[in-house]
Enzyme design. Sequence first.
Site, PDB file in Angstrom:
ATOM      1  CD  GLU A 172      73.557  56.932  40.353  1.00  9.33           C
ATOM      2  OE1 GLU A 172      73.678  55.753  39.989  1.00  9.33           O
ATOM      3  OE2 GLU A 172      72.522  57.361  40.891  1.00  9.33           O
ATOM      4  CD  GLU A 304      69.971  60.000  38.660  1.00  5.63           C
ATOM      5  OE1 GLU A 304      69.569  58.876  39.035  1.00  5.63           O
ATOM      6  OE2 GLU A 304      70.904  60.157  37.851  1.00  5.63           O
TER       7      GLU A 304
HETATM    8  O1  AHR Z   1      67.244  57.177  36.989  1.00  9.22           O
HETATM    9  C1  AHR Z   1      67.659  55.880  36.705  1.00  9.22           C
HETATM   10  C2  AHR Z   1      69.100  55.634  37.103  1.00  9.22           C
HETATM   11  O2  AHR Z   1      69.229  55.724  38.479  1.00  9.22           O
HETATM   12  C3  AHR Z   1      70.112  56.621  36.595  1.00  9.22           C
HETATM   13  O3  AHR Z   1      70.533  56.330  35.297  1.00  9.22           O
HETATM   14  C4  AHR Z   1      71.239  56.469  37.564  1.00  9.22           C
HETATM   15  O4  AHR Z   1      71.986  57.638  37.696  1.00  9.22           O
HETATM   16  C5  AHR Z   1      70.546  56.041  38.844  1.00  9.22           C
HETATM   17  O5  AHR Z   1      71.142  54.938  39.431  1.00  9.22           O
END
Ligand code: AHR
Length: 501
Positions: A172, A304
């Site tokens: 990210e 994710e």
């Molecule tokens: O999964 C929680 C958070 O969500 C992670 O650390 C991040 O990559 C995303 O914004």
Amino acid sequence: MKLYIQDKTPLGTIQPEIYGHFSEHLGRCIYEGLFVGEDSSIPNEKGMRADVVEALRQIRIPVLRWPGGCFADEYHWKDGIGPKEKRKKMINTHWGGVVEDNSFGTHEFFELCRQLGCKAYVNGNVGSGTVQEMSEWVEYMTLDGVSPMADLRRENGRGQPWRLDYFGVGNENWGCGGNMTPEYYAQLYRRYQTYVRCYDPKAPIYKICCGASAFDYEWTETVLRECFRSPSPAYLHGYMDGLSLHYYCGVEKGEHKGSATDFDQARWFDTLSSALKMEELVTRHGQIMDRYDPEKKIGMIVDEWGCWHDVEPDTNPGFLYQQNTMRDALTAGITLNIFNRHCDRVKMACIAQVVNVLQAMVLTEGDKMIKTPSWYVFHMYRHHQGARLLDSRLEGVEMIGLAEDQMVPNVQQSVSVDDSGVITVTVNNLSVTDDQILEIRLESGEAKPVEATLLHGGMTAHNTFDAPETVKEAPFHDFSQEGDVLRVRLPKCSVLLLRMG
Ligand code: AHR
């Protein structure tokens, strides 16, 4: 409703890694969830919780991502090696302000992967780490020869290098990983990935470039353009193997995500319609990727995804601990069906996160552990891992919902065939009011069920430490053979696994 399955001509392979998981130094995911330490009274092997390891082995966890998430771009790997009593203690400023004692580091992660029998996906630090630091970590993990980092690893008790399957170059980086522009990150990707050396040609490291958040198509376009512009290192083998994508259902609601367990039908459709947007995301990001990579050599890595609800009352807001209902189960079922159907491009996905955080597979409390409805979906869908996708079509689908912009199909499916010829059908009934009659027809003739299980309950049904089996996978018998047609009664609000030989 009719389900037609073209079983004579299987399509691409569904990579097992689509069923992957994510573990971050966040809340009680690593500490308490996966790792309790060798001195704990909770049964463990080398500090890893035996009950959790066993539960994850049962869903055939194919790959585990670590150490973050946002934590990855603040993680300095040398803090987590060597004698535990000498490891640095620090505040986990990103997640909950608790003390991070670094007792779980590189050696522990690879030990966990060994116990789980899964591949290792390590996410490197671009946001606050140097090229040298990243390069040395890869050297520490994977170099077999003489070198300062390999020698350090040996001093710390590990002779052989580990098999590092996947390496993420930042996380990210458009947000918590450094707030970069896509142009800037692309330049860093070009540079950092150069020093992610592959020391053993027989064990290539699959390099993953940081991709977009949700609908940010501009990020995908720009990063690819900059990474592949002249002078392009793209001719190098393993320059970019994967490009990530993150998408959470509910995160866009900020402070108003809503309770994980206390919600109405409007919220049900809101969440499921969000989950179905994964179809658009995979398609549109995929179309951009097609322009730079028409042969689809670069994998889309959705590392994710999942539901993001309000934390449970009276828990640390920075721990992201949430319950998990049939709504989460349907979200998982819908999303995995989408990934299966896009297996030509989606090569890995990691639901967030594996234990005690966000849409978890299992929840723990002291020495107790419960399986969530999402665990059961991964258990049912495990048969798709490594199988080949079959083309399938539903006829008679109705769009249902309470608001125009949150309409969803009442039924959704994916189908695959494994090496032994067994066909796996996974079907979701998204209606909370209506059962469905499903007539299943195979192109090649009669479909004979060899196994069928169902996950079923009210929309807010969930498991608790007092009632751990309220929602669980159960044998399913509500079908009949009528000639070549298999007639199934699919209960409302359910996920069905049907295997046919
Ligand atoms: O999964 C929680 C958070 O969500 C992670 O650390 C991040 O990559 C995303 O914004």
